[in-house]
Design an enzyme around this catalytic site. Structure first.
Site, short mmCIF file in Angstrom:
data_model
loop_
_atom_site.label_atom_id
_atom_site.label_comp_id
_atom_site.label_asym_id
_atom_site.label_seq_id
_atom_site.Cartn_x
_atom_site.Cartn_y
_atom_site.Cartn_z
N LYS A 43 0.82 -1.22 0.00
CA LYS A 43 0.00 0.00 0.00
C LYS A 43 0.85 1.27 0.00
O LYS A 43 2.01 1.26 0.40
CB LYS A 43 -0.98 -0.02 1.18
CG LYS A 43 -2.16 -0.94 0.87
CD LYS A 43 -3.26 -0.89 1.87
CE LYS A 43 -4.41 -1.80 1.38
NZ LYS A 43 -5.40 -2.04 2.41
N ARG B 146 -3.73 -10.12 4.39
CA ARG B 146 -4.07 -10.09 2.95
C ARG B 146 -2.83 -9.62 2.20
O ARG B 146 -2.34 -8.52 2.46
CB ARG B 146 -5.25 -9.15 2.75
CG ARG B 146 -5.78 -9.06 1.34
CD ARG B 146 -6.98 -8.12 1.30
NE ARG B 146 -7.52 -7.99 -0.05
CZ ARG B 146 -7.00 -7.18 -0.98
NH1 ARG B 146 -5.96 -6.43 -0.71
NH2 ARG B 146 -7.55 -7.12 -2.17
#
Ligand code: PMM
Length: 256
Positions: free
Chosen positions: A196, A231
């Protein structure tokens, strides 16, 4: 949980698995390298992304869910009820809902549910995220949604702080530091930090493909804090981090 975005525009793997065969082969590779779930998504939820219409999202995800469900547990990453329902019919066993509102689909289908926290909507969520105590507010929201899911009859309910979804870098770091407080709610915790943007900024502006070390560092902290699942795009490396934490007993020391 391995990430499989069947989209042209996700921030990291967008366009790579847009073809059904390529998506299925990559999903099988994620299972083979140790993923307990492959998370299939047909709509990018990166900041500023434009929403996808339901028919297009169904066209993207259904053939991939149907095929991959033969090889392991598939989760469907969607905010659309019809997509979640069709994916469960096609064999998905977890509804991964970044809007934290589709638990009745999971209840009716007899499958698991993951409630993720998001402030606002993807198109505007990074404009001005504001919290008092971010960990307390996120935990409170997630417990309310997860409790509603349990009361509706869902047995397996995960909670996820939604790193990057309506959060500044400081909010994301507070949530990573506060994962133990989410674990203490008693619901199993899922964490998605892989590749991210905030990780890129923390490590000097690395592009999405160059955030492996940072992603593994956060995964390790998450497992050591007691999170039950991460994840991740890079499944083999993440599984190795999980095994290290489990074998070393770090989870007890750090979370204590
Ligand atoms: N992040 C993304 C998409 N779906 N689902 C959960 N439960 N948690 C997350 O953090 C999460 C998610 C965005 O990342 P992507 O573009 O790599 O899919």
């Amino acid at each position: 949980m391995g990430v499989l975005n069947v989209t042209p525009d996700s921030f990291s793997d967008g366009g790579r698995w847009f073809d059904d065969d390529a998506a299925v082969s990559h999903g099988r590779r994620l299972f083979d390298t140790g993923a307990d779930f492959v998370d299939v998504g047909g709509e990018s939820t990166r900041p500023g992304a434009t929403p996808v219409d339901e028919a297009e999202e169904l066209r993207r995800v259904l053939p991939v869910v149907r095929e991959l469900a033969r090889f392991g547990r598939v989760s469907i990453d969607t905010r659309q009820r019809a997509v979640a329902e069709a994916a469960v019919d096609a064999g998905a066993t977890l509804v991964n809902d970044v809007s934290a509102s589709l638990w009745t689909v999971a209840a009716e289908g007899g499958v698991a549910f993951a409630a993720m926290h998001m402030q606002g909507a993807p198109s505007t969520m990074q404009a001005c995220p504001t919290y008092g105590d971010v960990v307390a507010e996120v935990a409170d929201f997630l417990v309310r949604r997860a409790t509603a899911a349990r009361e509706a009859g869902v047995e397996e309910v995960w909670i996820d702080p939604g790193l990057g979804f309506g959060k500044t870098d400081a909010h994301n770091l507070s949530l990573v530091r506060g994962l133990g407080r989410l674990v203490a709610t008693g619901f199993p915790v899922l964490v998605g930090a892989s590749r991210k943007g905030f990780l890129g900024r923390l490590v000097g502006g690395a592009p999405a493909d160059d955030r492996l070390e940072a992603s593994i560092a956060i995964a390790t902290v998450a497992f050591a804090s007691g999170a039950g699942m991460v994840r991740a795009h890079d499944v083999a490396a993440t599984v190795a981090a999980a095994a290290l934490v489990a074998e070393s007993g770090l989870v007890h020391r750090l979370a204590a």
